[in-house]
Design an enzyme around this catalytic site. Structure first.
Site, short mmCIF file in Angstrom:
data_model
loop_
_atom_site.label_atom_id
_atom_site.label_comp_id
_atom_site.label_asym_id
_atom_site.label_seq_id
_atom_site.Cartn_x
_atom_site.Cartn_y
_atom_site.Cartn_z
N TYR A 58 85.71 24.62 40.02
CA TYR A 58 86.64 25.55 39.34
C TYR A 58 88.02 24.91 39.23
O TYR A 58 88.65 24.94 38.17
CB TYR A 58 86.68 26.85 40.15
N ASN A 96 90.82 33.26 27.57
CA ASN A 96 90.79 33.98 28.84
C ASN A 96 89.43 33.88 29.54
O ASN A 96 89.37 33.82 30.76
CB ASN A 96 91.13 35.46 28.60
N LYS A 138 90.29 23.97 35.84
CA LYS A 138 91.60 24.58 35.55
C LYS A 138 92.71 23.52 35.47
O LYS A 138 93.65 23.67 34.70
CB LYS A 138 91.93 25.66 36.59
N1 LIG Z 1 90.19 37.31 38.80
C1 LIG Z 1 91.00 36.44 39.35
O1 LIG Z 1 91.37 36.55 40.53
C2 LIG Z 1 91.55 35.29 38.55
C3 LIG Z 1 92.60 34.54 39.09
C4 LIG Z 1 93.12 33.48 38.37
C5 LIG Z 1 92.62 33.19 37.12
N2 LIG Z 1 91.59 33.92 36.62
C6 LIG Z 1 91.10 33.56 35.29
O2 LIG Z 1 91.23 34.68 34.43
C7 LIG Z 1 90.26 34.61 33.40
C8 LIG Z 1 89.51 35.93 33.32
O3 LIG Z 1 88.76 36.06 34.51
P1 LIG Z 1 88.28 37.45 35.09
O4 LIG Z 1 88.81 37.55 36.46
O5 LIG Z 1 88.53 38.54 34.12
O6 LIG Z 1 86.72 37.12 35.19
P2 LIG Z 1 85.46 38.03 34.89
O7 LIG Z 1 85.74 39.43 35.28
O8 LIG Z 1 84.31 37.32 35.53
O9 LIG Z 1 85.33 37.94 33.31
C9 LIG Z 1 85.00 36.71 32.71
C10 LIG Z 1 84.87 36.90 31.22
O10 LIG Z 1 84.42 35.67 30.62
C11 LIG Z 1 83.31 35.93 29.78
N3 LIG Z 1 82.41 34.77 29.81
C12 LIG Z 1 81.90 34.14 30.90
N4 LIG Z 1 81.07 33.16 30.54
C13 LIG Z 1 81.04 33.15 29.18
C14 LIG Z 1 80.34 32.37 28.21
N5 LIG Z 1 79.49 31.40 28.57
N6 LIG Z 1 80.53 32.66 26.91
C15 LIG Z 1 81.37 33.65 26.54
N7 LIG Z 1 82.05 34.41 27.40
C16 LIG Z 1 81.88 34.18 28.72
C17 LIG Z 1 82.64 37.17 30.41
O11 LIG Z 1 81.88 37.91 29.48
P3 LIG Z 1 80.27 37.79 29.40
O12 LIG Z 1 79.76 37.65 30.79
O13 LIG Z 1 79.83 39.04 28.70
O14 LIG Z 1 80.01 36.57 28.57
C18 LIG Z 1 83.88 37.97 30.83
O15 LIG Z 1 84.39 38.70 29.74
C19 LIG Z 1 89.34 33.42 33.75
O16 LIG Z 1 89.72 32.29 33.00
C20 LIG Z 1 89.62 33.19 35.23
O17 LIG Z 1 89.38 31.88 35.62
C21 LIG Z 1 91.05 34.97 37.29
#
Ligand SMILES: NC(=O)c1ccc[n+]([C@@H]2O[C@H](COP(=O)([O-])OP(=O)(O)OC[C@H]3O[C@@H](n4cnc5c(N)ncnc54)[C@H](OP(=O)(O)O)[C@@H]3O)[C@@H](O)[C@H]2O)c1
Length: 216
Positions: free
Chosen positions: A130, A65, A134
């Site tokens: 990005y 995730n 993906k």
């Molecule tokens: N939000 C949206 O609209 C959306 C839409 C489609 C898909 N997604 C996908 O859903 C997934 C979750 O995204 P989100 O929206 O929850 O994003 P988010 O709020 O930015 O959270 C991202 C997570 O990834 C972790 N992370 C980032 N870089 C990392 C690294 N180098 N090592 C380990 N952990 C890391 C962060 O924790 P730390 O910073 O503590 O490391 C955090 O827990 C992602 O794959 C994103 O692409 C999101």
């Protein structure tokens, strides 16, 4: 997963945020285990799987995730920006799948759920890095699902639109918060995928905001 009493191994960089989530897991009825992980580092990823094996000798579900995004025109996207997206969104899930497979193969029913995005199947402007990452994740997921066909492991992909997390604010501030998908809605769908044990399999789910255009 926690509501179903799962032991949940949580991996990210921030201990503080992990502890916050661990508290929620406990409250929901699950058992949290924190493994601080830097997904750009192969050794750290390997340590995540190794620690899981040492503590529990078992892994049933791998959810890839964690992710990062980058919003800029292609001309203004540096090679480092592009590599960071590829490293965390595509390379890390690849390494995790590879390292976790020996454990998953021992499970009665193993699952891999990769979280891509709507840009895993299409392209948005200002998101070339990005989007590339993906698409790469989706390609690997399809290939792995084929490889594991007929085994005890099912491989799924989720492709969500705008979800109400920290990430979306930085790339789609134009979407009103009330229209965003709730993270819990995505979790419910992931839970369905990993608890459904019948003959019907959903390979990939496209999840859009109710206010967005159907089928696009
Ligand atoms: N939000 C949206 O609209 C959306 C839409 C489609 C898909 N997604 C996908 O859903 C997934 C979750 O995204 P989100 O929206 O929850 O994003 P988010 O709020 O930015 O959270 C991202 C997570 O990834 C972790 N992370 C980032 N870089 C990392 C690294 N180098 N090592 C380990 N952990 C890391 C962060 O924790 P730390 O910073 O503590 O490391 C955090 O827990 C992602 O794959 C994103 O692409 C999101």
């Amino acid at each position: 997963m926690a509501q179903e009493s799962a032991t949940v191994v949580l991996a990210a960089r921030s201990t503080e945020k992990l502890q916050e989530v661990a508290g929620k897991v406990t409250k929901a009825g699950g058992k949290p285990e924190i493994v601080v992980t830097e997904l750009t580092e192969e050794e750290s990823i390997k340590n995540l799987v190794k620690t899981t094996n040492e503590k529990f000798s078992r892994l049933d579900i791998l959810i890839n995730n964690a992710g990062v995004t980058h919003s800029a025109k292609l001309e203004q996207t540096s090679t480092e920006d592009w590599q960071r997206c590829i490293s965390i969104n595509a390379r890390a899930p690849f390494i995790l799948c590879r390292e976790a497979l020996p454990l998953l193969k021992k499970s009665q029913a193993g699952y891999i759920v990769n979280i891509a995005s709507v840009v895993g199947v299409k392209g948005y402007p200002l998101q070339s890095a990005y989007t590339s990452s993906k698409h790469a994740l989706r390609g690997m997921t399809i290939s792995l699902a084929e490889e594991l066909k007929g085994s005890n492991i099912r491989v799924h992909l989720l492709c969500p639109g705008g979800v109400d997390t920290d990430m979306v604010g930085s790339v789609r501030p134009d979407i009103p918060k009330k229209d965003l998908i709730k993270p819990e809605e995505i979790a419910e769908l992931a839970l369905y995928l990993v608890t459904h044990k019948g003959n019907a399999v959903i390979d990939e789910l496209h999840i859009r905001r109710a206010t967005s255009t159907p089928w696009f």
